[in-house]
Write a protein that holds these residues in place. Structure first.
Motif, PDB file in Angstrom:
ATOM      1  N   ASP A  46       8.053  -4.164  -2.339  1.00  0.00           N
ATOM      2  CA  ASP A  46       6.730  -3.643  -2.710  1.00  0.00           C
ATOM      3  C   ASP A  46       5.597  -4.451  -2.099  1.00  0.00           C
ATOM      4  O   ASP A  46       4.442  -4.025  -2.126  1.00  0.00           O
ATOM      5  CB  ASP A  46       6.546  -3.679  -4.238  1.00  0.00           C
ATOM      6  CG  ASP A  46       7.461  -2.722  -4.962  1.00  0.00           C
ATOM      7  OD1 ASP A  46       7.928  -1.751  -4.335  1.00  0.00           O
ATOM      8  OD2 ASP A  46       7.713  -2.948  -6.159  1.00  0.00           O
TER       9      ASP A  46
ATOM     10  N   ASN B 214      -6.364  -5.684  -4.167  1.00  0.00           N
ATOM     11  CA  ASN B 214      -6.248  -4.500  -5.020  1.00  0.00           C
ATOM     12  C   ASN B 214      -4.795  -4.135  -5.268  1.00  0.00           C
ATOM     13  O   ASN B 214      -4.414  -3.788  -6.389  1.00  0.00           O
ATOM     14  CB  ASN B 214      -7.009  -3.312  -4.420  1.00  0.00           C
ATOM     15  CG  ASN B 214      -8.512  -3.475  -4.551  1.00  0.00           C
ATOM     16  OD1 ASN B 214      -9.004  -4.169  -5.423  1.00  0.00           O
ATOM     17  ND2 ASN B 214      -9.243  -2.828  -3.659  1.00  0.00           N
ATOM     18  N   ARG B 215      -3.980  -4.210  -4.233  1.00  0.00           N
ATOM     19  CA  ARG B 215      -2.549  -3.915  -4.391  1.00  0.00           C
ATOM     20  C   ARG B 215      -1.881  -4.918  -5.325  1.00  0.00           C
ATOM     21  O   ARG B 215      -1.121  -4.551  -6.217  1.00  0.00           O
ATOM     22  CB  ARG B 215      -1.833  -3.944  -3.027  1.00  0.00           C
ATOM     23  CG  ARG B 215      -2.218  -2.855  -2.066  1.00  0.00           C
ATOM     24  CD  ARG B 215      -1.331  -1.620  -2.128  1.00  0.00           C
ATOM     25  NE  ARG B 215       0.073  -1.837  -1.887  1.00  0.00           N
ATOM     26  CZ  ARG B 215       0.651  -1.939  -0.699  1.00  0.00           C
ATOM     27  NH1 ARG B 215      -0.074  -1.834   0.407  1.00  0.00           N
ATOM     28  NH2 ARG B 215       1.946  -2.117  -0.596  1.00  0.00           N
TER      29      ARG B 215
ATOM     30  N   ASP C 148       3.588  -4.365   3.748  1.00  0.00           N
ATOM     31  CA  ASP C 148       2.832  -3.222   4.270  1.00  0.00           C
ATOM     32  C   ASP C 148       2.611  -3.472   5.758  1.00  0.00           C
ATOM     33  O   ASP C 148       1.912  -4.408   6.138  1.00  0.00           O
ATOM     34  CB  ASP C 148       1.505  -3.071   3.539  1.00  0.00           C
ATOM     35  CG  ASP C 148       0.775  -1.777   3.892  1.00  0.00           C
ATOM     36  OD1 ASP C 148       1.086  -1.175   4.952  1.00  0.00           O
ATOM     37  OD2 ASP C 148      -0.103  -1.369   3.120  1.00  0.00           O
TER      38      ASP C 148
END
Length: 152
Positions: free
Chosen positions: A10, A30-31, A13
């Motif tokens: 997770d 934010n993630r 990115d």
């Protein structure tokens, strides 16, 4: 805690579309906040720390940045891997010279005593030409995740 435990699928990115380091910080903050990894002051903490202590590194094989905040902003230890679609300008560790970077590794360190060892472990990986080549060729979050967990 093992460094391997700081990685998660997770937290990889490979398509972060930003044009500045600050935009990258905002997206990742934010993630991480959404995942409960950091508290609400993390973005301010990482931005402030990066201005005082830049984390860009020019290695023989790839320019990287290792942004991290003070432990008080981290809820759970992590390493967030962000590969940007565009180069951004950041400042080099030590001399604050401007450099271009596309690969950022956000270090969420809960215990400040672990910081030096983790930084050294990541830098050692990026001094290894074979590792860097495998990293560059990895096109999926799964491949990048497995590469780090298998080598750290």
């Amino acid at each position: 805690m093992s460094y391997k435990d700081m990685f998660s699928l997770d937290l990889v990115d490979l398509n972060v579309n930003v044009f500045t380091e600050e935009e990258a910080f905002e997206i990742v903050a934010n993630r991480l906040s959404g995942l409960g990894m950091v508290n609400d002051n993390y973005l301010k903490g990482i931005t402030t720390r990066e201005k005082e202590f830049p984390t860009g590194l020019i290695t023989q094989h790839l320019n990287i940045a290792l942004p991290h905040s003070d432990p008080e902003y981290v809820n759970k230890p992590f390493i967030f891997i962000a590969r940007l679609e565009n180069d951004v300008t950041c400042k080099q560790m030590g001399d604050s010279q401007e450099m271009s970077v596309r690969d950022l590794f956000f270090l969420g360190i809960k215990n400040g005593k672990e910081q030096v060892g983790l930084l050294q472990a990541i830098m050692n990986l990026f001094m290894n030409e074979t590792f860097v080549e495998q990293y560059r060729l990895a096109e999926s979050p799964e491949a990048v995740y497995k590469l780090f967990v298998g080598n750290i």
